[in-house]
Design a protein around this motif. Structure first.
Motif, PDB file in Angstrom:
ATOM      1  N   PHE A  15       4.193  -9.566 -17.670  1.00 34.84           N
ATOM      2  CA  PHE A  15       3.807  -9.821 -19.061  1.00 34.84           C
ATOM      3  C   PHE A  15       3.046  -8.657 -19.682  1.00 34.84           C
ATOM      4  N   GLY A  16       2.985  -7.528 -18.983  1.00 33.62           N
ATOM      5  CA  GLY A  16       2.474  -6.305 -19.586  1.00 33.62           C
ATOM      6  C   GLY A  16       0.982  -6.091 -19.514  1.00 33.62           C
ATOM      7  N   THR A  17       0.241  -6.948 -18.796  1.00 31.09           N
ATOM      8  CA  THR A  17      -1.199  -6.715 -18.659  1.00 31.09           C
ATOM      9  C   THR A  17      -1.460  -5.423 -17.902  1.00 31.09           C
ATOM     10  N   HIS A  18      -0.630  -5.158 -16.910  1.00 30.37           N
ATOM     11  CA  HIS A  18      -0.699  -3.901 -16.165  1.00 30.37           C
ATOM     12  C   HIS A  18       0.687  -3.263 -16.186  1.00 30.37           C
ATOM     13  N   PRO A  19       0.778  -1.968 -16.422  1.00 26.01           N
ATOM     14  CA  PRO A  19       2.084  -1.316 -16.311  1.00 26.01           C
ATOM     15  C   PRO A  19       2.488  -1.208 -14.840  1.00 26.01           C
ATOM     16  N   PRO A  20       3.758  -1.293 -14.524  1.00 23.44           N
ATOM     17  CA  PRO A  20       4.178  -1.117 -13.132  1.00 23.44           C
ATOM     18  C   PRO A  20       3.900   0.302 -12.680  1.00 23.44           C
ATOM     19  N   ALA A  21       3.284   0.442 -11.490  1.00 20.53           N
ATOM     20  CA  ALA A  21       2.868   1.766 -11.019  1.00 20.53           C
ATOM     21  C   ALA A  21       3.433   2.114  -9.655  1.00 20.53           C
ATOM     22  N   GLY A  22       4.038   1.156  -8.963  1.00 25.42           N
ATOM     23  CA  GLY A  22       4.512   1.397  -7.610  1.00 25.42           C
ATOM     24  C   GLY A  22       5.793   2.228  -7.555  1.00 25.42           C
ATOM     25  N   ARG A  78      -1.540  -1.852  -8.263  1.00 23.68           N
ATOM     26  CA  ARG A  78      -0.911  -0.532  -8.126  1.00 23.68           C
ATOM     27  C   ARG A  78       0.398  -0.590  -7.342  1.00 23.68           C
ATOM     28  N   SER A  79       0.645  -1.697  -6.660  1.00 22.64           N
ATOM     29  CA  SER A  79       1.816  -1.765  -5.783  1.00 22.64           C
ATOM     30  C   SER A  79       3.081  -2.255  -6.484  1.00 22.64           C
ATOM     31  N   ILE A  80       2.948  -3.020  -7.567  1.00 23.22           N
ATOM     32  CA  ILE A  80       4.114  -3.663  -8.186  1.00 23.22           C
ATOM     33  C   ILE A  80       5.086  -2.598  -8.685  1.00 23.22           C
ATOM     34  N   THR A  81       6.331  -2.723  -8.246  1.00 28.37           N
ATOM     35  CA  THR A  81       7.338  -1.687  -8.505  1.00 28.37           C
ATOM     36  C   THR A  81       8.449  -2.228  -9.404  1.00 28.37           C
ATOM     37  N   LEU A  82       8.655  -1.573 -10.526  1.00 26.86           N
ATOM     38  CA  LEU A  82       9.753  -1.908 -11.435  1.00 26.86           C
ATOM     39  C   LEU A  82      10.970  -1.092 -11.023  1.00 26.86           C
ATOM     40  N   LEU A  84       0.838  -1.206   0.000  1.00 26.68           N
ATOM     41  CA  LEU A  84       0.000   0.000   0.000  1.00 26.68           C
ATOM     42  C   LEU A  84       0.869   1.251   0.000  1.00 26.68           C
ATOM     43  N   GLY A  85       2.000   1.189   0.715  1.00 24.36           N
ATOM     44  CA  GLY A  85       2.939   2.310   0.704  1.00 24.36           C
ATOM     45  C   GLY A  85       3.512   2.549  -0.679  1.00 24.36           C
ATOM     46  N   ALA A  86       3.789   1.463  -1.406  1.00 25.47           N
ATOM     47  CA  ALA A  86       4.306   1.598  -2.773  1.00 25.47           C
ATOM     48  C   ALA A  86       3.254   2.195  -3.690  1.00 25.47           C
ATOM     49  N   GLY A  87       1.986   1.917  -3.409  1.00 28.08           N
ATOM     50  CA  GLY A  87       0.906   2.480  -4.211  1.00 28.08           C
ATOM     51  C   GLY A  87       0.611   3.933  -3.905  1.00 28.08           C
ATOM     52  N   ARG A  88       1.139   4.435  -2.776  1.00 27.61           N
ATOM     53  CA  ARG A  88       0.955   5.836  -2.362  1.00 27.61           C
ATOM     54  C   ARG A  88      -0.524   6.257  -2.381  1.00 27.61           C
ATOM     55  N   ASP A  89      -1.389   5.366  -1.867  1.00 25.86           N
ATOM     56  CA  ASP A  89      -2.824   5.605  -2.000  1.00 25.86           C
ATOM     57  C   ASP A  89      -3.495   5.580  -0.630  1.00 25.86           C
TER      58      ASP A  89
END
Length: 574
Positions: free
Chosen positions: A547-554, A412-416, A141-146
């Protein structure tokens, strides 16, 4: 007649507006007024008062003779549930258990309702998982900044807990994780920034308490800058008072200001707050009464962390004497666990009772705690709402709406963190072989994107040299490697495995499924992603992102020393 109808309609609308405009807290306070706490307290025996200060544990998926003894003979007023002790298996089983516990309490002389608690933090620490909504944890949740996401996660957790009869959550964790070597907090924290922890923690408190569950901020005065697990020893935080006020105490002061109803103590030694040798904060009057009560203005419940943990149990004469010292320091609830038998837990209550009879602790001090406990039970309507509808549990727990919200938060949390040569998102020809070497199985999730896949599930967390050699041999036949780690920075053999795979000079993606610091031990990794958890919702979000279904946003909620700053995070194309 028309006038009379108009007046009636006006009154109905006015009442409706008043009802909907009344804050949830005000409704609870109104319920609390109808319970005469002082009258109850006056009618209680000393043994019943001390029993209200005990939060006890037991083994079993249904009420046992041991827990019956604790609730009736020892007058225990509160229960903690764990999954390891078989208390929490499925939601409906848990609901039947809590109903049974409340029925036993209803058969006692005073008929006082129970606080029933568990640790449903989300992420890596969650007791109710089978059939319930698995949520990403605090650092995700912290990575999502939400902040709104933090509140929503707490809200749906509260709804599911109340549906099964659990009215107190030992969450949120408000520790500020500034130490990469912390073995016990890590991803349980929102991050290293005190402001972020305070903001997301405040929203979580609202999410729990506005939806009928007592929130518990932990672990006061802050467990984030330790490198010892308080389950195994006594950590020491050797900081100045000024440093503590700038970091560790910030989220807890915010929680106090937000009206948190419970705060859990930490079994840590903080010399700047109390220099008594080897004294855990849990047993410190200057910390609990002086700092938390008087300086910070806290009026709610103080609950100890589990008194069976080595950080407190190994000092001051064992659990009964340590519990006595905690009460003297200002604790209201003594947290015991199934690691103690019913007789051993009863000994704790007897020790406190005898201390009052001998004058070592005043009964007035006991009354202060019991009054707080009863007020909280009244505030949350527990005198009225003792039972839950077991048949309705499937309609309220693990619902499609809750599962979808959990997926959104995890995505929203996954961080690249690193993506050399634009290796990600993975786009592979069918004939290319993808080798998965991971602490957690990913194959089922990966195969929907790429069928030509082989997997080696690596266990334990510190794999042997033989396992490492086996993994390297398997990897030699692959074209691209996907490696999953689990706090590798704390387990040297995991890092050794990753470095051995690097020597094959194949394209390789590393995904950290717990602490994000792993890359500091293999900085040459071509691509590195952090997922902050290993629950199904985080595994799925990580694979979908790869695999690109969601862009990394974290964005990183911590610093990875010497490599990446707080707030770092790439997206595809950068």
């Amino acid at each position: 007649m028309r006038y009379r109808k108009a007046v009636v309609l006006f009154l109905v609308l006015a009442l409706a507006v008043t009802w909907f405009a009344t804050p949830a807290g005000a409704v609870k306070e109104e319920k609390a007024k109808k319970i005469n706490v002082n009258k109850i307290l006056k009618d209680m025996t000393l043994e019943e008062k001390v029993g209200q200060m005990m939060m006890v544990g037991f083994y079993g998926s249904e009420p046992t003779e041991e827990i019956r003894r604790l609730l009736t003979d020892a007058h225990a007023g509160n229960v903690i549930l764990f999954s390891y002790s078989d208390n929490v298996q499925t939601p409906q089983q848990t609901a039947r258990l809590t109903n049974g516990l409340q029925e036993i309490a209803m058969d006692t002389r005073l008929k006082l309702p129970l606080l029933i608690s568990t640790d449903q933090e989300g992420g890596v620490v969650a007791r109710m998982t089978m059939g319930a909504t698995e949520l990403p944890g605090n650092m995700a949740l912290g990575a999502g900044r939400d902040p709104a996401g933090s509140r929503e996660a707490a809200k749906l957790t509260a709804e599911e807990l109340r549906a099964v009869g659990i009215n107190m959550n030992l969450a949120p964790v408000l520790d500020v994780n500034v130490n990469p070597d912390n073995p016990v907090i890590g991803v349980r924290s929102y991050g290293e920034d005190p402001g972020l922890v305070a903001d997301l923690g405040a929203e979580a408190i609202r999410g729990y308490q506005n939806n009928g569950v007592i929130a518990t901020a932990k672990h006061f005065p802050g467990h984030g800058d330790t490198d010892v697990d308080s389950h195994l020893g006594l950590p020491v935080i050797d900081k100045s008072r000024g440093e503590l006020e700038k970091v560790e105490l910030v989220p807890f002061q915010r929680a106090v200001d937000e009206g948190i109803d419970a705060i859990m103590t930490a079994h840590i030694h903080v010399p700047a707050l109390d220099d008594t040798p080897d004294l855990p904060a849990t047993l410190s009057k200057p910390i609990l009464t002086g700092l938390l009560r008087k300086e910070m203005g806290y009026e709610g419940l103080i609950i100890t962390d589990a008194m069976t943990m080595a950080g407190v149990a190994d000092y001051f004469g064992g659990v009964p004497q340590a519990a006595l010292k905690a009460v003297d320091a200002g604790a209201d609830l003594i947290l015991l666990t199934p690691a103690m038998t019913a007789d051993e837990q009863i000994e704790v209550a007897d020790t406190i009772t005898e201390a009052v009879r001998s004058g070592e602790i005043s009964e007035q001090r006991i009354n202060q705690s019991v009054r707080r406990i009863l007020r909280v039970k009244a505030k949350y309507g527990l005198f009225r709402e003792r039972q839950v509808d077991v048949d309705r549990v499937p309609e309220r727990v693990g619902t499609p709406e809750h599962l979808e919200k959990a997926r959104e938060l995890a995505n929203r949390s996954i961080t690249l963190v690193k993506n050399d040569h634009h290796l990600l998102p993975l786009k592979m020809d069918e004939e290319k072989k993808l080798g998965i070497i991971s602490q957690f199985s990913l194959r089922d999730r990966v195969e929907k994107y790429h069928a030509n896949t082989e997997e080696m599930h690596v266990r334990p967390v510190n794999p042997s040299d033989a396992v490492i050699e086996e993994a390297v041999e398997m990897a030699k036949g692959q074209d691209i490697l996907l490696v999953g780690t689990y706090s590798a920075s704390l387990y040297p053999q995991q890092s050794k495995l990753v470095r051995a795979l690097e020597e094959l000079d194949k394209p390789m993606v590393v995904v950290a499924f717990r602490n994000p610091y792993d890359i500091k031990d293999f900085p040459g990794a071509e691509a590195y992603v952090t997922a902050y958890g290993f629950r199904s919702v985080s595994l799925e979000a990580a694979v979908d992102t790869l695999f690109g279904t969601h862009p990394p946003a974290g964005k990183l909620p911590v610093t990875i020393p010497g490599l990446y700053d707080y707030g770092h995070g790439l997206t595809y194309g950068e």
